[in-house]
Design a protein around this motif. Structure first.
Motif, PDB file in Angstrom:
ATOM      1  N   UNK A  38      -2.324  -6.405  -0.453  1.00  0.00           N
ATOM      2  CA  UNK A  38      -2.235  -5.929   0.932  1.00  0.00           C
ATOM      3  C   UNK A  38      -0.922  -5.188   1.164  1.00  0.00           C
ATOM      4  N   UNK A  39       0.181  -5.748   0.672  1.00  0.00           N
ATOM      5  CA  UNK A  39       1.478  -5.082   0.812  1.00  0.00           C
ATOM      6  C   UNK A  39       1.455  -3.751   0.055  1.00  0.00           C
ATOM      7  N   UNK A  40       0.909  -3.777  -1.150  1.00  0.00           N
ATOM      8  CA  UNK A  40       0.805  -2.556  -1.954  1.00  0.00           C
ATOM      9  C   UNK A  40      -0.038  -1.507  -1.235  1.00  0.00           C
ATOM     10  N   UNK A  41      -1.149  -1.927  -0.636  1.00  0.00           N
ATOM     11  CA  UNK A  41      -2.020  -0.993   0.080  1.00  0.00           C
ATOM     12  C   UNK A  41      -1.279  -0.324   1.231  1.00  0.00           C
ATOM     13  N   UNK A  42      -0.503  -1.088   1.981  1.00  0.00           N
ATOM     14  CA  UNK A  42       0.257  -0.511   3.099  1.00  0.00           C
ATOM     15  C   UNK A  42       1.241   0.542   2.584  1.00  0.00           C
ATOM     16  N   UNK A  43       1.967   0.206   1.519  1.00  0.00           N
ATOM     17  CA  UNK A  43       2.937   1.150   0.957  1.00  0.00           C
ATOM     18  C   UNK A  43       2.231   2.404   0.439  1.00  0.00           C
ATOM     19  N   UNK A  44       1.123   2.224  -0.290  1.00  0.00           N
ATOM     20  CA  UNK A  44       0.390   3.379  -0.826  1.00  0.00           C
ATOM     21  C   UNK A  44      -0.193   4.254   0.278  1.00  0.00           C
TER      22      UNK A  44
END
Length: 119
Positions: A38-44
């Motif tokens: 989820x954190x990775x998705x937000x950053x991407x």
């Protein structure tokens, strides 16, 4: 074919793989993986918004109006944001599925040299 129709099979595959990984691995591990995803998705998504808008503004590429929904984030169509979200969940799930059950390392477990005696 519209961009949304291209995304659907990719998103369905991601959903199936994530569900299979969730069934295969232990619950605490899945929770951590999903939180990290989820954190990775937000950053991407944020990076995709910035760089898609820069590339479209520079004229590197365009999207034909009849192939997109018309909803845009800046200059980029919203459909373009599905790819980083799916990838953020799909890649770690595939890694979990490919990992052998005996190779799961839990948080806090230190890797030991097999030649050293256990204390």
């Amino acid at each position: 074919m519209t961009y949304a129709l291209i995304i659907v099979p990719f998103a369905l595959l991601a959903t199936i793989v994530v569900a299979a990984a969730a069934v295969r691995v232990r619950r605490p591990r899945v929770g951590r993986r999903l939180a990290a995803s989820a954190v990775t998705a937000v950053v991407l998504v944020l990076l995709t918004i910035v760089f898609d808008n820069l590339m479209i503004a520079a004229g590197l590429f365009t999207y034909p109006e009849h192939l997109i929904s018309g909803i845009r984030v800046g200059l980029a169509p919203v459909e373009d944001l599905a790819y980083p979200v799916v990838a953020a969940f799909l890649l770690p799930a595939i890694a979990d599925l490919l990992r052998r059950p005996g190779n799961v390392r839990t948080a806090g477990s230190a890797a030991r040299n097999p030649k050293e005696p256990a204390s």
